[in-house]
Design a protein around this motif. Structure first.
Motif, mmCIF file in Angstrom:
data_model
loop_
_atom_site.group_PDB
_atom_site.id
_atom_site.type_symbol
_atom_site.label_atom_id
_atom_site.label_comp_id
_atom_site.label_asym_id
_atom_site.label_seq_id
_atom_site.Cartn_x
_atom_site.Cartn_y
_atom_site.Cartn_z
ATOM 1 N N LYS A 8 -4.471 -48.276 36.840
ATOM 2 C CA LYS A 8 -3.541 -48.662 38.020
ATOM 3 C C LYS A 8 -2.050 -48.719 37.353
ATOM 4 O O LYS A 8 -1.247 -48.185 38.256
ATOM 5 C CB LYS A 8 -4.023 -50.274 38.191
ATOM 6 C CG LYS A 8 -3.469 -50.835 39.505
ATOM 7 C CD LYS A 8 -4.051 -52.268 39.595
ATOM 8 C CE LYS A 8 -3.669 -52.867 40.796
ATOM 9 N NZ LYS A 8 -4.150 -54.350 41.218
ATOM 10 N N TYR A 12 0.941 -46.472 39.166
ATOM 11 C CA TYR A 12 2.198 -47.038 39.822
ATOM 12 C C TYR A 12 3.524 -46.685 38.729
ATOM 13 O O TYR A 12 4.649 -47.047 39.094
ATOM 14 C CB TYR A 12 1.979 -48.366 39.869
ATOM 15 C CG TYR A 12 1.250 -48.580 41.157
ATOM 16 C CD1 TYR A 12 1.572 -48.012 42.400
ATOM 17 C CD2 TYR A 12 -0.136 -49.136 41.090
ATOM 18 C CE1 TYR A 12 0.862 -48.203 43.586
ATOM 19 C CE2 TYR A 12 -0.860 -49.159 42.103
ATOM 20 C CZ TYR A 12 -0.575 -48.765 43.516
ATOM 21 O OH TYR A 12 -1.316 -48.961 44.596
ATOM 22 N N LEU A 15 6.486 -44.565 40.202
ATOM 23 C CA LEU A 15 7.180 -45.168 41.193
ATOM 24 C C LEU A 15 8.045 -46.378 40.477
ATOM 25 O O LEU A 15 9.078 -46.463 40.901
ATOM 26 C CB LEU A 15 6.106 -46.163 42.143
ATOM 27 C CG LEU A 15 6.648 -46.661 43.271
ATOM 28 C CD1 LEU A 15 7.403 -46.018 44.231
ATOM 29 C CD2 LEU A 15 5.322 -47.509 43.918
ATOM 30 N N LEU A 16 7.502 -46.955 39.426
ATOM 31 C CA LEU A 16 8.250 -47.975 38.747
ATOM 32 C C LEU A 16 9.508 -47.515 38.282
ATOM 33 O O LEU A 16 10.603 -47.999 38.087
ATOM 34 C CB LEU A 16 7.325 -48.769 37.779
ATOM 35 C CG LEU A 16 7.825 -49.976 37.150
ATOM 36 C CD1 LEU A 16 7.932 -50.980 38.159
ATOM 37 C CD2 LEU A 16 6.859 -50.347 35.970
ATOM 38 N N LEU A 18 11.018 -44.645 39.075
ATOM 39 C CA LEU A 18 11.775 -44.357 40.067
ATOM 40 C C LEU A 18 12.651 -45.602 40.528
ATOM 41 O O LEU A 18 14.095 -45.521 40.590
ATOM 42 C CB LEU A 18 11.300 -43.793 41.211
ATOM 43 C CG LEU A 18 11.971 -43.171 42.455
ATOM 44 C CD1 LEU A 18 12.567 -41.822 41.979
ATOM 45 C CD2 LEU A 18 10.919 -42.997 43.563
ATOM 46 N N LEU B 9 1.800 -54.580 46.793
ATOM 47 C CA LEU B 9 1.212 -53.157 47.264
ATOM 48 C C LEU B 9 0.664 -52.982 48.459
ATOM 49 O O LEU B 9 0.761 -52.166 49.264
ATOM 50 C CB LEU B 9 0.131 -52.704 46.248
ATOM 51 C CG LEU B 9 0.656 -52.657 44.752
ATOM 52 C CD1 LEU B 9 -0.516 -52.432 43.940
ATOM 53 C CD2 LEU B 9 1.576 -51.453 44.778
ATOM 54 N N MET B 12 3.594 -52.791 50.705
ATOM 55 C CA MET B 12 4.127 -51.657 50.514
ATOM 56 C C MET B 12 3.340 -50.539 51.633
ATOM 57 O O MET B 12 3.967 -49.380 52.180
ATOM 58 C CB MET B 12 4.246 -50.793 49.253
ATOM 59 C CG MET B 12 5.285 -51.743 48.449
ATOM 60 S SD MET B 12 5.253 -51.475 46.631
ATOM 61 C CE MET B 12 5.479 -49.504 46.494
ATOM 62 N N ILE B 93 9.729 -48.500 48.509
ATOM 63 C CA ILE B 93 10.466 -48.808 47.421
ATOM 64 C C ILE B 93 11.305 -50.147 47.586
ATOM 65 O O ILE B 93 11.191 -51.072 46.787
ATOM 66 C CB ILE B 93 11.041 -47.592 46.859
ATOM 67 C CG1 ILE B 93 10.455 -46.464 46.389
ATOM 68 C CG2 ILE B 93 12.261 -48.126 45.844
ATOM 69 C CD1 ILE B 93 11.066 -45.381 46.205
ATOM 70 N N PHE B 96 9.124 -53.172 47.195
ATOM 71 C CA PHE B 96 8.902 -53.473 45.868
ATOM 72 C C PHE B 96 10.008 -54.206 45.110
ATOM 73 O O PHE B 96 10.076 -55.228 44.538
ATOM 74 C CB PHE B 96 8.442 -52.390 45.263
ATOM 75 C CG PHE B 96 7.810 -52.307 43.822
ATOM 76 C CD1 PHE B 96 6.668 -52.564 43.638
ATOM 77 C CD2 PHE B 96 8.709 -52.142 42.610
ATOM 78 C CE1 PHE B 96 6.249 -53.145 42.238
ATOM 79 C CE2 PHE B 96 8.253 -52.634 41.307
ATOM 80 C CZ PHE B 96 6.972 -52.772 41.154
#
Lengths: 150, 104
Positions: A8, A12, A15-16, A18, B9, B12, B93, B96
């Motif tokens: 997991k 991700y 993305l994190l 980024l 999530l 998102m 994003i 998040f």
């Protein structure tokens, strides 16, 4: 259980990273209203060109009488091409304007070689150029939509 | 405050779906317009050729030209998909980021 958590995290992680780098995803160029307006202005000129040519009696459709307009529009399209080319993330729109220029030059060459232009072909090409300009302007408009957060 | 990653999530995911739902319709509609234009253009051309109104050489050149026009129109579909993906990713994003900031 432990492996699932690692998977997991790995999923991700990009993305994190980024987010932490403060970046946003970018696939298309920033919207440029000036370029969209210019595209539509050239579309108007091109359509007027074909309208005039179609309305002229076939025997009088001499290249010389249309030469100046061919050159003027060619320059307009070339400048539009340069403006698109220098923008980042704008390869697709640039490709579209390249085709526009290519087809315009084909018509200019054909008219020059034959010193005449068929009404049937002129009507077809008029419609095709409108389709091309629509595609280019719509493509630019999409960049505007993508910059608006929903 | 703590960060409930599962909830974030999920949000998102909703943001992505919400972001692309209109784009899917737009892409479908424009694709249909392209295909309709292409069909009309080729039909007109074929009819002229069958009726001997245009020679083979012109017919071939016009088919090739129509191919270029359709390819160029389809590039707009590519742009629409890229723009939709960009917007969806950035919406996710943003969700998040807001959740992380709220948790700090």
């Amino acid at each position: 259980m432990h492996t699932a958590k690692i998977k997991k995290v790995l999923f991700y992680l990009p993305l994190l990273l980024l987010i932490l780098s403060g970046c946003t995803v970018r696939y298309v160029a920033d919207y440029n209203a000036e370029i969209k307006d210019e595209t539509l202005q050239i579309a108007k000129k091109v359509d007027l060109f074909w309208g005039t040519l179609i309305d002229t009696q076939k025997s009088k459709r001499k290249y010389h009488d249309f030469k100046d307009k061919y050159i003027e529009i060619e320059t307009d399209i070339r400048i539009l091409n340069v403006k698109n080319k220098i923008r980042a993330f704008n390869k697709t729109s640039t490709k579209q304007v390249n085709v526009l220029l290519e087809l315009w030059l084909e018509d200019k060459k054909s008219h020059k070689n034959n010193n005449s232009f068929s009404g049937f072909i002129a009507t077809r090409h008029r419609k095709q150029f409108l389709r091309l300009f629509t595609a280019i302007a719509k493509g630019e408009e999409e960049k505007n939509i993508s910059s608006v957060a929903k | 405050m703590s960060l409930n990653i599962d909830l974030v999530l999920k949000d998102m995911g909703f943001a992505i779906i919400d972001s692309v739902k209109d784009d899917v319709v737009d892409i479908k509609n424009y694709t249909e317009t392209i295909l309709k234009n292409n069909k009309e253009s080729l039909k007109e051309l074929a009819e002229a050729w069958i009726a001997n109104e245009i020679p083979d050489l012109i017919f071939d050149a016009e088919v090739e030209r129509e191919r270029k026009v359709v390819e160029t129109e389809l590039l707009t579909i590519k742009l629409m998909k890229q723009a939709a993906a960009q917007q969806a990713a950035n919406s996710a994003i943003n969700i998040f980021m807001k959740a992380v900031k709220a948790a700090v």
